[in-house]
Design an enzyme around this catalytic site. Structure first.
Site, short mmCIF file in Angstrom:
data_model
loop_
_atom_site.label_atom_id
_atom_site.label_comp_id
_atom_site.label_asym_id
_atom_site.label_seq_id
_atom_site.Cartn_x
_atom_site.Cartn_y
_atom_site.Cartn_z
N GLU A 1 0.58 -4.75 -9.04
CA GLU A 1 0.02 -5.54 -7.94
C GLU A 1 0.09 -7.04 -8.20
O GLU A 1 0.36 -7.83 -7.29
CB GLU A 1 -1.43 -5.12 -7.68
CG GLU A 1 -1.53 -3.70 -7.10
CD GLU A 1 -2.95 -3.29 -6.74
OE1 GLU A 1 -3.11 -2.24 -6.10
OE2 GLU A 1 -3.91 -4.03 -7.08
N HIS B 1 -10.32 -6.19 -2.12
CA HIS B 1 -9.51 -5.17 -2.81
C HIS B 1 -9.50 -5.49 -4.30
O HIS B 1 -9.61 -6.65 -4.68
CB HIS B 1 -8.07 -5.19 -2.28
CG HIS B 1 -7.11 -4.41 -3.14
ND1 HIS B 1 -6.97 -3.04 -3.03
CD2 HIS B 1 -6.29 -4.79 -4.16
CE1 HIS B 1 -6.09 -2.62 -3.93
NE2 HIS B 1 -5.66 -3.67 -4.62
N TYR C 1 0.82 -1.22 0.00
CA TYR C 1 0.00 0.00 0.00
C TYR C 1 0.85 1.27 0.00
O TYR C 1 0.38 2.32 0.45
CB TYR C 1 -0.94 -0.01 1.20
CG TYR C 1 -2.20 -0.84 0.98
CD1 TYR C 1 -3.15 -0.49 0.03
CD2 TYR C 1 -2.45 -1.97 1.75
CE1 TYR C 1 -4.30 -1.24 -0.17
CE2 TYR C 1 -3.60 -2.74 1.57
CZ TYR C 1 -4.52 -2.35 0.60
OH TYR C 1 -5.67 -3.09 0.40
P1 CMP Z 1 -8.58 -0.81 -1.05
O1 CMP Z 1 -9.43 -0.94 -2.26
O2 CMP Z 1 -7.81 -2.00 -0.62
O3 CMP Z 1 -7.56 0.40 -1.31
C1 CMP Z 1 -6.99 1.13 -0.26
C2 CMP Z 1 -7.62 0.83 1.05
O4 CMP Z 1 -7.44 1.80 2.03
C3 CMP Z 1 -9.13 0.75 0.90
O5 CMP Z 1 -9.50 -0.37 0.16
C4 CMP Z 1 -9.57 0.76 2.34
O6 CMP Z 1 -9.41 -0.51 2.95
C5 CMP Z 1 -8.54 1.73 2.92
N1 CMP Z 1 -9.08 3.08 3.06
C6 CMP Z 1 -9.42 3.94 2.08
N2 CMP Z 1 -9.87 5.10 2.60
C7 CMP Z 1 -9.82 4.96 3.94
C8 CMP Z 1 -10.14 5.80 5.03
N3 CMP Z 1 -10.62 7.04 4.85
N4 CMP Z 1 -9.96 5.32 6.28
C9 CMP Z 1 -9.47 4.09 6.48
N5 CMP Z 1 -9.13 3.23 5.48
C10 CMP Z 1 -9.31 3.67 4.23
#
Ligand code: CMP
Length: 133
Positions: A126, A115, A49
């Site tokens: 990825e 995800h 990430y």
């Molecule tokens: P994902 O699609 O895995 O991509 C990035 C991840 O960050 C997202 O899903 C969430 O799990 C997390 N995420 C995104 N925005 C927030 C937020 N505002 N607060 C906490 N986690 C977040």
């Protein structure tokens, strides 16, 4: 055939819904080209990430993603990236449309069950992260 990376996150694995999510993946016409269950270390979760490094949720997200097993999948179908994002629904389960995976299985914006890659270059990076060979 276009490919995307899907992850069944620790919250969904803990909820025992791996099978339900995989059934949905198959019903939506994806081919599972590769799949494995694994657990990320905290450093690996941070590396995955890294694009979110400056975000306030980065530490919490990395801790959550390394808190238990995940299932990583290489999915194939036409328009794979967009189609998988449609099946997942909005990032925040509270805003995800009924019938989407995040609406059905997500808990909050962090623990959102699944995800998916957001663009072609991201998908390549990825997929390479988890399926190097
Ligand atoms: P994902 O699609 O895995 O991509 C990035 C991840 O960050 C997202 O899903 C969430 O799990 C997390 N995420 C995104 N925005 C927030 C937020 N505002 N607060 C906490 N986690 C977040």
């Amino acid at each position: 055939m276009p490919k995307t990376l899907a992850i069944i996150k620790p919250d969904a694995v803990k909820k025992n819904v791996i099978g339900k999510i995989i059934t949905r993946i198959e019903d939506e016409g994806f081919k599972i080209a590769a799949m494995r269950q694994m657990r990320l270390s905290a450093d690996e979760a941070k590396a995955f990430y890294i694009v979110h490094k400056a975000k306030p949720f980065f530490q919490g997200l990395s801790a959550f993603m390394s808190s238990g097993p995940i299932v990583v999948l290489m999915l194939e179908r036409d328009d794979a990236i967009t189609r998988w994002r449609d099946v997942m629904g909005a990032t925040d389960p509270a805003k995800a449309a009924p019938g989407t995976l995040r609406h059905s299985f997500g808990f909050d914006i962090e623990r959102n069950a699944v995800h998916g890659s957001d663009a072609a270059e991201t998908a390549e990076w990825e997929l390479n992260f988890f399926f190097k060979s």
